[in-house]
Structure formats: C-alpha cells, structure tokens
Design an enzyme around this catalytic site. Structure first.
Site, PDB file in Angstrom:
ATOM      1  N   HIS A   5     -31.272  45.173  11.939  1.00 34.00           N
ATOM      2  CA  HIS A   5     -30.200  44.441  12.630  1.00 34.00           C
ATOM      3  C   HIS A   5     -30.714  43.701  13.857  1.00 34.00           C
ATOM      4  O   HIS A   5     -29.938  43.358  14.740  1.00 34.00           O
ATOM      5  CB  HIS A   5     -29.066  45.409  13.018  1.00 34.00           C
ATOM      6  CG  HIS A   5     -28.257  45.892  11.841  1.00 34.00           C
ATOM      7  ND1 HIS A   5     -27.400  46.970  11.906  1.00 34.00           N
ATOM      8  CD2 HIS A   5     -28.178  45.434  10.568  1.00 34.00           C
ATOM      9  CE1 HIS A   5     -26.834  47.164  10.715  1.00 34.00           C
ATOM     10  NE2 HIS A   5     -27.298  46.249   9.894  1.00 34.00           N
ATOM     11  N   CYS A  45     -39.514  25.009  20.470  1.00 37.98           N
ATOM     12  CA  CYS A  45     -39.009  23.630  20.305  1.00 37.98           C
ATOM     13  C   CYS A  45     -38.355  23.089  21.577  1.00 37.98           C
ATOM     14  O   CYS A  45     -37.941  21.931  21.615  1.00 37.98           O
ATOM     15  CB  CYS A  45     -38.040  23.559  19.126  1.00 37.98           C
ATOM     16  SG  CYS A  45     -36.423  24.303  19.461  1.00 37.98           S
TER      17      CYS A  45
END
Ligand code: BJW
Length: 233
Positions: free
Chosen positions: A109, A139
């Site tokens: 999870h 990015c």
C-alpha cells in the site's frame, strides 16, 4: 510434518499498534477521526488536496516519535536466520519493519516516506512536508502526491505477491482486520494452493474461519514466540 521451506507473511496496522501508531478500524482509530472518502481516495484528493497533504504530512511527522516493537524485531530475526524463502508483505505505510531490522519488505500500500509524481509517475524518497508543493526531483512538475495506495487504486507488486502465495507452504497473517481487499483474499489464495495458514491477531479477523489456526493476543508477544518456534528456539 514436512519442514517449512517457504513462508509468506502479511502484516497490518496491528503490528505497529504497540509502537503507538493508530490502527484504522479500532475505536479512536484513524477512520473514526477522518472520513475514508476524504483522505484515502483519489476523488478525495482531487476535491481537497490540502486536507489530504496535511493528513499525510502529520502521519509522516508522527513516525519520528515511534519505535519498532518486539514483533517487528522478531520478523527481522526470522529474515536473518530462516534458511528457506521468506516474503514479508506489509499493508503498512510506516517504516517500522525496516527500522526493526528487516531489509526486504514489500509495501503493497505504498510508503509514507515516498512521494509519487502524478506527471511522470516517478516514486522518490520523501522526508519533508508536501503541503508546500515541492517539485518532482525528476520532471520538476509541482505534482507530487503521497505514494500510498488509496481505495480504487491497484496495490503494488501484485504479480510477485500472487506468485509467492501460489508456491509458499506457510502463510501467516499478523495484525490485520481482513477488511480490505485484495490483501484480505491472500489467505484463500495460499490455502487453495496447499499452504498451511496461521493468523496472529488481537481478535479474530473478518476472515478468521479461513485460517487453519488462529492465535489471539498482542503481536509483541505472539510474533516473537512464533518466530522462536519456527527457528527451533
Ligand atoms: C492487533 C493489535 C496488537 C490491534 N497486536 N493485533 C467490495 C468487496 C470486495 C472488495 C471491494 C469492494 N468494494 C471495494 C473493494 C475494493 C477495496 C476494498 O477492499 N474495500 C473494502 C473496504 C471492502 N480495495 C481497494 O480498492 C484496493 N484496490 C483494489 O482492490 O484494486 C483492484 C484490484 C483488483 C484485483 C486484484 C488487485 C487489485 C486498494 C486498497 C487500498 C487500502 N488503502 C489503505 C490506506 C493506505 C494509506 C494510508 O495508510 O492512509 O490501507 S485503507 C487501510 O486499510 C490501509 C491499511 O493498509 C488497510 C488494512 O487495514 P489493517 O492493516 O487491516 O488495519 P485495521 O485497523 O483494519 O485492523 C487492525 C487489526 O489489528 C485489527 O484486527 C486489530 O484487532 C488488530 N490489532 N492491535 C495484534 N497489539
């Protein structure tokens, strides 16, 4: 009885409860204080990102004041000393297994100390607060979110998990309510493939009848005792 060669262990919030981390479904637990739909779904995040980022920033900060307990440490001992194959899967997003000494942990999870970029999908280590919207280290877009698996999302490494469940000869579930799928279904997968199944929990879980054996009590006592049994002392 044949010797155990391959063990799959699934842990849940109960293993960290005695370290001081709230479970989800107990009285006074996380889901009593927060609406699941608000803080643990992609829709909740889209509706109110600040609420969700604050919630996870607070949970990450809370890790600084807790310590692993004897149950985490016992599973680390098992990893070091068990001669067969061992896969430790945790539903927990805390880092107490690692801090207890386990080197190989599968966080199905996700992890509080990880961020997920919604633009480039890179997962990166995360230690600060996310509410300030730092850029993705790869990015540079300001699109980081908590790297946790919310309802409706696919948990991590399901292929590897199902493969291990098909080939293990012992499946052990520790401190989980059995209320959330697909993890709640692992006992059936393992049992159908021929594994022996054991539950260690404070109270019977929702899927308790699926297990060959259930031992009830606090994880800090049950887990070290079971590990000693497996290792022969
Ligand atoms: C102690 C103790 C002590 C206390 N010692 N023990 C209808 C039917 C079936 C499925 C669905 C359905 N509708 C929707 C679904 C799917 C949904 C789901 O399961 N919903 C249910 C509510 C019904 N699941 C999903 O959406 C999952 N994704 C998915 O299914 O993708 C599709 C798919 C298809 C096929 C294959 C694979 C995938 C994603 C689920 C994501 C769960 N995310 C959360 C939040 C994570 C981030 C965060 O932390 O904020 O994960 S929810 C929350 O629950 C968290 C936990 O990991 C998870 C499980 O909770 P856990 O660990 O069991 O804690 P508790 O509190 O419930 O229980 C603690 C236990 O410990 C208790 O039993 C205590 O007694 C015990 N205990 N003290 C020992 N000292």
């Amino acid at each position: 009885m044949a010797a155990t060669r391959s063990i799959v262990i699934l842990t849940g919030a109960g293993i960290s409860a005695e370290s001081g981390i709230d479970t989800f479904r107990s009285a006074g637990g996380l889901w009593e204080q927060h609406r699941v739909e608000d803080v643990a779904t992609p829709e909740g995040f889209a509706r109110n990102p600040n609420l969700v980022l604050n919630f996870y920033d607070m949970r990450r900060a809370a890790l600084a004041v807790v310590e692993p307990n004897p149950a985490h440490e016992a599973l680390a001992r098992l990893e070091r000393e068990f001669a067969g194959e061992l896969l430790l899967i945790t539903q927990n997003v805390d880092d107490l297994h690692e801090r207890g000494g386990s080197a190989r942990v599968l966080h199905m999870h996700g992890e509080l100390k990880s961020a997920l970029c919604q633009s480039c999908e890179t997962r990166s280590p995360w230690h600060g607060t996310m509410i300030e919207r730092p850029p993705c280290p790869v990015c540079r877009a300001p699109t980081l979110r908590p790297d946790v698996v919310w309802f409706g999302e696919m948990p991590y490494q399901m292929g590897r998990i199902y493969q291990a469940l098909e080939t293990c000869d012992l499946f052990v579930s520790i401190g989980t309510s059995g209320a959330v799928y697909p993890a709640a279904g692992f006992v059936q997968e393992a049992r159908a493939a021929g594994a022996r199944t054991l539950e260690l929990n404070l109270e019977p879980s929702e899927g308790s009848r699926m297990f060959h054996e259930t031992r009830l009590g606090p994880a800090s006592a049950l887990v070290p005792a079971w590990v000693a049994e497996v290792l022969g002392g």
